[in-house]
Design a protein around this motif. Structure first.
Motif, PDB file in Angstrom:
ATOM      1  N   LYS A  24       5.161  -1.982  13.334  1.00 42.86           N
ATOM      2  CA  LYS A  24       3.804  -1.579  12.972  1.00 42.86           C
ATOM      3  C   LYS A  24       3.560  -0.120  13.333  1.00 42.86           C
ATOM      4  O   LYS A  24       2.976   0.646  12.551  1.00 42.86           O
ATOM      5  N   ASN A  74       1.533   3.227   1.477  1.00 42.19           N
ATOM      6  CA  ASN A  74       0.373   3.015   2.329  1.00 42.19           C
ATOM      7  C   ASN A  74      -0.526   1.940   1.743  1.00 42.19           C
ATOM      8  O   ASN A  74      -1.034   2.077   0.622  1.00 42.19           O
ATOM      9  N   ALA A  95      -2.417   8.169  18.283  1.00 42.97           N
ATOM     10  CA  ALA A  95      -2.584   6.780  17.836  1.00 42.97           C
ATOM     11  C   ALA A  95      -1.547   5.853  18.454  1.00 42.97           C
ATOM     12  O   ALA A  95      -1.844   4.695  18.772  1.00 42.97           O
ATOM     13  N   GLU A 149      -3.498   1.020   2.670  1.00 44.67           N
ATOM     14  CA  GLU A 149      -4.901   1.405   2.570  1.00 44.67           C
ATOM     15  C   GLU A 149      -5.186   2.170   1.278  1.00 44.67           C
ATOM     16  O   GLU A 149      -6.223   1.960   0.638  1.00 44.67           O
ATOM     17  N   TYR A 160       2.405   8.660  -0.091  1.00 47.28           N
ATOM     18  CA  TYR A 160       1.261   8.008   0.554  1.00 47.28           C
ATOM     19  C   TYR A 160       0.666   6.890  -0.284  1.00 47.28           C
ATOM     20  O   TYR A 160       0.108   5.935   0.262  1.00 47.28           O
ATOM     21  N   SER A 202       5.539   2.154  10.992  1.00 48.25           N
ATOM     22  CA  SER A 202       4.983   2.188   9.636  1.00 48.25           C
ATOM     23  C   SER A 202       3.808   3.142   9.531  1.00 48.25           C
ATOM     24  O   SER A 202       3.526   3.690   8.463  1.00 48.25           O
ATOM     25  N   THR A 203       3.104   3.362  10.645  1.00 46.49           N
ATOM     26  CA  THR A 203       1.949   4.264  10.625  1.00 46.49           C
ATOM     27  C   THR A 203       2.350   5.729  10.535  1.00 46.49           C
ATOM     28  O   THR A 203       1.530   6.574  10.173  1.00 46.49           O
ATOM     29  N   CYS A 204       3.612   6.041  10.885  1.00 47.96           N
ATOM     30  CA  CYS A 204       4.023   7.448  10.847  1.00 47.96           C
ATOM     31  C   CYS A 204       5.198   7.704   9.892  1.00 47.96           C
ATOM     32  O   CYS A 204       5.648   8.843   9.768  1.00 47.96           O
ATOM     33  N   ARG A 216      -0.812  11.132  14.897  1.00 40.81           N
ATOM     34  CA  ARG A 216       0.107   9.982  15.067  1.00 40.81           C
ATOM     35  C   ARG A 216       0.510   9.819  16.538  1.00 40.81           C
ATOM     36  O   ARG A 216       0.656   8.696  17.032  1.00 40.81           O
TER      37      ARG A 216
END
Length: 316
Positions: free
Chosen positions: A236, A294, A125, A296, A290, A239-241, A122
């Motif tokens: 954004k 998430n 990224a 994805e 997750y 939200s990824t971490c 993270r």
């Protein structure tokens, strides 16, 4: 060797949940259902990450290994726990008890490294997005995971070599539902000072250092986010971490509750119930974190369900 008036311990008697056996049917059903959900949720994540192309990224690769560790950790304890609940106690050969103790340590402690690696992922990224693909390649991901498992196995094996040389004489009852470290080692009649020092060093290497690394990673992420002017970009990035940060809080929160927070010596039941958090609750919640948070994972799950339904329709 044991003294003349002592017998060599060859089996360990686990007392389990002594005060709750009048509810053993309910306890058995609840833990069996929970274990089934843990296996289903984590194996589903392993399946999705292994088969869906859009999930073949470093973060999900590490998540798969976190799920593998969760499945192995729970499986090393819960089946024995279910037997103990059903029969109001249980007996394990001493060598099986020691083996369970160390397997539990391997599967639990490897999560510290995997969670720390996920925080590094993270960090790259968010703080170094342009170099992320080149820095976090498949080869590095594989080496980090293999290195984590290898280091933990070697350290725990060193501890295992010391423990199997101990003498266990006389008393053989453990007031727990599995062979946890402290209650089991307390039964040893040998000098445990070397093991205590070894365990302290291992805890520093496996638990403390990864935790400090995670904190430093998130400090760097936080200061990077402060430099971003766009609110949309901040959301954004966060939200990824967010899912990983929730996992960190959950994992280390239960770890501290079980092994660091002081307990009342007059109530040996306390640590037993705290252990349920670490062994059952955390592996149950991780897949939910997750899968529910998430996009994805949700997309992969919908794709899998669509594929299954399509195959069923074709076979009709």
């Amino acid at each position: 060797m044991c003294e003349e008036n002592q017998t060599q311990v060859t089996q360990i008697h686990l007392l389990g949940f002594r005060g709750l056996y009048k509810y053993k049917s309910l306890l058995f059903v609840v833990f069996l259902l929970t274990y089934t959900l843990i296996l289903g949720g984590n194996l589903l994540i392993i399946l999705l990450v292994s088969t869906m192309d859009h999930l073949k990224t470093p973060m999900f690769f590490f998540l798969k290994h976190l799920s593998i560790a969760d499945v192995l950790l729970t499986t090393s304890v819960v089946p024995v726990m279910l037997h103990i609940i059903l029969f109001e106690g249980g007996t394990l050969p001493l060598w099986v008890c020691i083996l369970q103790l160390h397997l539990f340590g391997i599967f639990g402690f490897v999560q510290c490294f995997i969670i720390a690696i996920m925080s590094y992922d993270r960090y790259l990224a968010i703080c170094h997005p342009l170099q992320y693909s080149s820095l976090m390649g498949p080869d590095l991901c594989l080496r980090l995971v293999i290195g984590s498992w290898s280091l933990v196995i070697v350290l725990i094996f060193c501890e295992f070599v010391v423990v199997i040389q101990f003498n266990f004489c006389g008393f053989n009852s453990v007031d727990h539902f599995f062979c946890d470290f402290v209650p089991t080692i307390t039964l040893a009649t040998s000098d445990i000072s070397l093991l205590t020092m070894e365990d302290f060093i291992i805890s520093i290497l496996i638990v403390f250092f990864p935790f400090v690394f995670i904190i430093l990673s998130y400090f760097s992420i936080f200061f990077t986010l402060l430099k971003i002017s766009s609110v949309k970009s901040i959301r954004k990035a966060f939200s990824t971490c967010s899912s990983h940060l929730t996992t960190v809080c959950l994992y280390y929160g239960t770890l501290i509750a079980v092994y660091v927070a002081p307990s009342d010596d007059s109530s040996p039941e306390v640590n037993k119930y705290r252990s349920v958090l670490y062994i059952v609750v955390t592996p149950l919640i991780n897949p939910m974190i997750y899968s529910l948070r998430n996009h994805e994972i949700k997309r992969a799950l919908r794709k899998l369900m669509s594929h299954v339904l399509t195959n069923k329709i074709k076979n009709i």
